[in-house]
Design an enzyme around this catalytic site. Structure first.
Site, PDB file in Angstrom:
ATOM      1  N   LYS A 164       1.270   0.441  14.958  1.00 47.53           N
ATOM      2  CA  LYS A 164       2.675   0.359  15.356  1.00 47.53           C
ATOM      3  C   LYS A 164       3.024  -0.823  16.274  1.00 47.53           C
ATOM      4  CE  LYS A 164       4.476   3.628  13.139  1.00 47.53           C
ATOM      5  NZ  LYS A 164       4.201   2.889  11.914  1.00 47.53           N
TER       6      LYS A 164
ATOM      7  N   HIS B  33       0.839  -1.196   0.000  1.00 46.06           N
ATOM      8  CA  HIS B  33       0.000   0.000   0.000  1.00 46.06           C
ATOM      9  C   HIS B  33       0.875   1.247   0.000  1.00 46.06           C
ATOM     10  CE1 HIS B  33      -4.114  -1.686   1.467  1.00 46.06           C
ATOM     11  NE2 HIS B  33      -3.555  -2.438   0.538  1.00 46.06           N
TER      12      HIS B  33
ATOM     13  N   PRO C 168      -4.014   1.171  18.657  1.00 44.15           N
ATOM     14  CA  PRO C 168      -3.754   0.614  17.330  1.00 44.15           C
ATOM     15  C   PRO C 168      -3.846   1.612  16.167  1.00 44.15           C
ATOM     16  CG  PRO C 168      -5.885  -0.128  18.164  1.00 44.15           C
ATOM     17  CD  PRO C 168      -5.223   0.607  19.279  1.00 44.15           C
TER      18      PRO C 168
ATOM     19  N   TYR D 279      -9.214   5.777   7.201  1.00 40.04           N
ATOM     20  CA  TYR D 279      -9.352   6.182   8.609  1.00 40.04           C
ATOM     21  C   TYR D 279     -10.360   7.316   8.624  1.00 40.04           C
ATOM     22  CZ  TYR D 279      -5.033   3.658   9.840  1.00 40.04           C
ATOM     23  OH  TYR D 279      -4.076   2.697  10.056  1.00 40.04           O
TER      24      TYR D 279
ATOM     25  N   TYR E 154       4.060   6.851   9.767  1.00 38.13           N
ATOM     26  CA  TYR E 154       3.229   5.673   9.472  1.00 38.13           C
ATOM     27  C   TYR E 154       4.049   4.582   8.792  1.00 38.13           C
ATOM     28  CZ  TYR E 154      -1.075   3.091   8.530  1.00 38.13           C
ATOM     29  OH  TYR E 154      -2.064   2.132   8.518  1.00 38.13           O
TER      30      TYR E 154
HETATM   31  P1  RFL Z   1       1.497 -11.010  21.986  1.00 36.97           P
HETATM   32  O1  RFL Z   1       1.041 -11.108  20.586  1.00 36.97           O
HETATM   33  O2  RFL Z   1       0.514 -10.608  23.021  1.00 36.97           O
HETATM   34  O3  RFL Z   1       2.141 -12.419  22.364  1.00 36.97           O
HETATM   35  C1  RFL Z   1       2.509 -12.737  23.701  1.00 36.97           C
HETATM   36  C2  RFL Z   1       2.495 -14.246  23.850  1.00 36.97           C
HETATM   37  O4  RFL Z   1       2.876 -14.580  25.180  1.00 36.97           O
HETATM   38  C3  RFL Z   1       1.975 -15.559  25.698  1.00 36.97           C
HETATM   39  N1  RFL Z   1       1.974 -15.452  27.167  1.00 36.97           N
HETATM   40  C4  RFL Z   1       2.655 -16.284  27.978  1.00 36.97           C
HETATM   41  N2  RFL Z   1       3.450 -17.337  27.705  1.00 36.97           N
HETATM   42  C5  RFL Z   1       4.005 -17.976  28.753  1.00 36.97           C
HETATM   43  N3  RFL Z   1       3.776 -17.624  30.054  1.00 36.97           N
HETATM   44  C6  RFL Z   1       2.975 -16.591  30.371  1.00 36.97           C
HETATM   45  N4  RFL Z   1       2.758 -16.247  31.641  1.00 36.97           N
HETATM   46  C7  RFL Z   1       2.383 -15.872  29.303  1.00 36.97           C
HETATM   47  N5  RFL Z   1       1.551 -14.800  29.239  1.00 36.97           N
HETATM   48  C8  RFL Z   1       1.314 -14.562  27.947  1.00 36.97           C
HETATM   49  C9  RFL Z   1       0.649 -15.212  25.060  1.00 36.97           C
HETATM   50  O5  RFL Z   1      -0.244 -16.333  25.053  1.00 36.97           O
HETATM   51  C10 RFL Z   1       1.102 -14.817  23.657  1.00 36.97           C
HETATM   52  O6  RFL Z   1       1.149 -15.929  22.784  1.00 36.97           O
HETATM   53  O7  RFL Z   1       2.739  -9.982  22.116  1.00 36.97           O
HETATM   54  P2  RFL Z   1       3.947  -9.687  21.112  1.00 36.97           P
HETATM   55  O8  RFL Z   1       4.546 -10.948  20.589  1.00 36.97           O
HETATM   56  O9  RFL Z   1       4.785  -8.680  21.793  1.00 36.97           O
HETATM   57  O10 RFL Z   1       3.252  -8.999  19.824  1.00 36.97           O
HETATM   58  C11 RFL Z   1       2.646  -7.734  19.926  1.00 36.97           C
HETATM   59  C12 RFL Z   1       1.488  -7.626  18.935  1.00 36.97           C
HETATM   60  O11 RFL Z   1       0.640  -8.748  19.104  1.00 36.97           O
HETATM   61  C13 RFL Z   1       0.687  -6.332  19.126  1.00 36.97           C
HETATM   62  O12 RFL Z   1       1.528  -5.240  19.398  1.00 36.97           O
HETATM   63  C14 RFL Z   1      -0.146  -5.970  17.871  1.00 36.97           C
HETATM   64  O13 RFL Z   1      -1.137  -6.944  17.639  1.00 36.97           O
HETATM   65  C15 RFL Z   1      -0.809  -4.597  18.033  1.00 36.97           C
HETATM   66  N6  RFL Z   1      -1.686  -4.260  16.906  1.00 36.97           N
HETATM   67  C16 RFL Z   1      -1.168  -3.785  15.718  1.00 36.97           C
HETATM   68  N7  RFL Z   1       0.171  -3.674  15.550  1.00 36.97           N
HETATM   69  C17 RFL Z   1       0.691  -3.280  14.343  1.00 36.97           C
HETATM   70  O14 RFL Z   1       1.927  -3.167  14.222  1.00 36.97           O
HETATM   71  N8  RFL Z   1      -0.112  -3.003  13.253  1.00 36.97           N
HETATM   72  C18 RFL Z   1      -1.465  -3.108  13.341  1.00 36.97           C
HETATM   73  O15 RFL Z   1      -2.135  -2.916  12.322  1.00 36.97           O
HETATM   74  C19 RFL Z   1      -2.038  -3.477  14.610  1.00 36.97           C
HETATM   75  N9  RFL Z   1      -3.376  -3.611  14.759  1.00 36.97           N
HETATM   76  C20 RFL Z   1      -3.068  -4.402  17.048  1.00 36.97           C
HETATM   77  C21 RFL Z   1      -3.900  -4.064  15.932  1.00 36.97           C
HETATM   78  C22 RFL Z   1      -3.643  -4.882  18.227  1.00 36.97           C
HETATM   79  C23 RFL Z   1      -5.009  -5.004  18.330  1.00 36.97           C
HETATM   80  N10 RFL Z   1      -5.539  -5.502  19.560  1.00 36.97           N
HETATM   81  C24 RFL Z   1      -6.445  -6.567  19.638  1.00 36.97           C
HETATM   82  C25 RFL Z   1      -4.914  -5.112  20.806  1.00 36.97           C
HETATM   83  C26 RFL Z   1      -5.260  -4.179  16.026  1.00 36.97           C
HETATM   84  C27 RFL Z   1      -5.834  -4.628  17.231  1.00 36.97           C
HETATM   85  C28 RFL Z   1      -7.339  -4.696  17.290  1.00 36.97           C
HETATM   86  C1  PHB Z   2      -5.897  -3.966  10.891  1.00 39.42           C
HETATM   87  O1  PHB Z   2      -6.039  -4.245   9.690  1.00 39.42           O
HETATM   88  O2  PHB Z   2      -6.180  -4.774  11.787  1.00 39.42           O
HETATM   89  C2  PHB Z   2      -5.410  -2.624  11.274  1.00 39.42           C
HETATM   90  C3  PHB Z   2      -4.934  -1.757  10.290  1.00 39.42           C
HETATM   91  C4  PHB Z   2      -4.487  -0.498  10.642  1.00 39.42           C
HETATM   92  C5  PHB Z   2      -4.517  -0.106  11.967  1.00 39.42           C
HETATM   93  C6  PHB Z   2      -4.948  -0.977  12.946  1.00 39.42           C
HETATM   94  C7  PHB Z   2      -5.408  -2.245  12.598  1.00 39.42           C
HETATM   95  O3  PHB Z   2      -4.102   1.149  12.285  1.00 39.42           O
END
Ligand code: RFL
Ligand code: PHB
Length: 388
Positions: free
Chosen positions: A296, A72, A292, A200, A383
């Site tokens: 990032k 994109h 989110p 957005y 971004y």
């Molecule tokens: P995770 O993915 O939470 O993984 C942590 C892992 O640790 C396990 N765990 C344990 N294991 C052993 N012992 C324990 N006591 C434990 N406690 C927990 C968990 O089960 C899990 O498997 O963290 P990690 O690896 O640091 O990754 C971070 C990302 O997941 C997170 O920052 C992103 O998903 C945030 N995020 C986005 N980030 C982006 O860069 N671009 C995006 O477009 C974006 N969109 C989003 C998002 C997060 C969202 N939510 C649901 C918070 C959109 C959403 C809706």
């Molecule tokens: C997503 O596709 O889940 C998504 C994309 C952009 C964002 C957050 C989440 O800023």
């Protein structure tokens, strides 16, 4: 059991760290509290910076990403009934890649299995100890039996609710936090995206985001109250509300269908400093959370483990500079991403407490943003991701 690096958590941070270490000849074992299916079932991020793609290339897990990921070159901002494009490619020469976190995780899991690397899933009562000395250990229970992993270092990649950060003495940790009064209600659907780029939208009824996972799979979000419950939203109610928050042209094009997944995520800004305590390193959501809006979170997790993998490889080659400066180097990038995510969140959401004045300020800033090349460039370069 013994390994060089014990990784707690098999999310994207832990799995990518494991893959990068393997490439550098450093031995690592992962301990994860959930099952592989549970980890793959969490629908989260969708947007990858070029730096993140570069790290996945380095880890040797990017073949499917390059084949299926969508490049994109910009996003659209919708406000006041019209859409305005921010041209990332033209303003910065860079693009982002739309490829789901679930797919990144799946690719990393497959590579780990193919290399015969060890991951202990469904580990109960995980504990970490000894990281302030020279003999760190990870302990857990598996099917009722006590397990112990001795190691040189522990990487706390266990997310915001993990066990590693709370195992550090509270007096050694400084925490910075902002909890927002709203969350995001997300819906995943097997329908073509409403537009070929992300939209957005700042709307009087609240923020919305049109995103995607592929040319046939869409991901949409609505700002909702932080105490809202997903059971209160039928699919129909979601689509009706999304249409109201889009400009008429886009609303008319929206293709709806049954939800494959629906969930509410709270919004939070959070940083714990420092990110290293003796032989324990925190990486990813274990150390910091961003709302989110700026996409990032996953990208920060990837850049943390990129720096950590290099620091650990250098340590085994006799150079500790990377380990000693890990926290400071990560935090510089973390705070810049925190600032961007907070700013973009503040600009795009409804804040009831700021009233009409706050809304006029948002409109004035959005108007400036889309009419000034300097302002558009500032958004674009944050971004697409600042250099590592
Ligand atoms: P995770 O993915 O939470 O993984 C942590 C892992 O640790 C396990 N765990 C344990 N294991 C052993 N012992 C324990 N006591 C434990 N406690 C927990 C968990 O089960 C899990 O498997 O963290 P990690 O690896 O640091 O990754 C971070 C990302 O997941 C997170 O920052 C992103 O998903 C945030 N995020 C986005 N980030 C982006 O860069 N671009 C995006 O477009 C974006 N969109 C989003 C998002 C997060 C969202 N939510 C649901 C918070 C959109 C959403 C809706
Ligand atoms: C997503 O596709 O889940 C998504 C994309 C952009 C964002 C957050 C989440 O800023």
């Amino acid at each position: 059991m013994r390994t060089q690096v014990a990784i707690v958590g098999a999310g994207p941070a832990g799995l990518l760290l494991g893959a990068l270490l393997q490439r550098s000849g450093v031995d690592a074992v992962i301990v994860e509290q959930r099952s592989p299916d549970y980890v793959l079932g969490r629908i989260r991020a969708g947007v990858l910076e070029q730096t993140t793609v570069g790290l996945l290339d380095q880890a040797g897990v990017s073949a499917r990403l390059h084949a299926e990921g969508l490049q994109h070159g910009g996003i659209e901002l919708s406000f006041g009934g019209a859409r305005h494009r921010i041209d990332f490619q033209g303003l910065t020469g860079k693009h982002v890649t739309v490829y789901g976190q679930t797919e990144v995780t799946r690719d990393l899991m497959d590579a780990r299995r193919a290399h015969g690397l060890v991951t202990h899933y469904e580990a109960d009562e995980v504990r970490v100890q000894g990281f302030d000395g020279t003999r760190p250990q990870v302990l857990w229970r598996q099917a009722g039996a006590e397990q112990r992993l001795d190691c040189d270092f522990i990487a706390g990649c266990d997310g915001f609710h993990g066990v590693c950060r709370p195992s550090v003495p509270a007096s050694a940790l400084q925490v910075f936090e902002r909890v927002y009064s709203f969350g995001w209600l997300g819906l995943l659907c097997e329908t073509p995206p409403v537009s070929h780029e992300l939209i957005y939208s700042n709307h009087p009824r609240g923020f919305s985001l049109c995103s995607m996972r592929s040319p046939t799979r869409s991901r949409y979000y609505l700002q909702c109250a932080s105490d809202d419950r997903v059971e209160r939203w039928s699919d129909q109610a979601f689509w009706d509300e999304l249409r109201r928050r889009l400009d008429p042209d886009v609303a008319a094009r929206l293709v709806t269908g049954p939800a494959l997944e629906k969930s509410i995520a709270p919004l939070r800004s959070f940083v714990a400093e420092p990110m290293r305590f003796g032989r324990l390193f925190l990486a990813g959501d274990a150390a910091h959370i961003v709302p989110p809006t700026g996409a990032k979170g996953l990208n920060l997790a990837a850049s943390d483990v990129g720096l950590l993998a290099r620091a650990l490889a250098d340590h085994y080659a006799g150079d500790d500079h990377g380990i000693e400066t890990y926290s400071e180097r990560c935090l510089r990038r973390v705070w810049r991403a925190e600032r961007f995510s907070w700013w973009f969140t503040s600009l795009m959401h409804r804040f009831p407490e700021t009233g009409e004045f706050g809304q006029r300020m948002q409109m004035a800033e959005l108007d400036y943003l889309v009419s000034s090349q300097a302002a558009s460039t500032a958004l674009a370069e944050n971004y697409v991701g600042l250099p590592l």
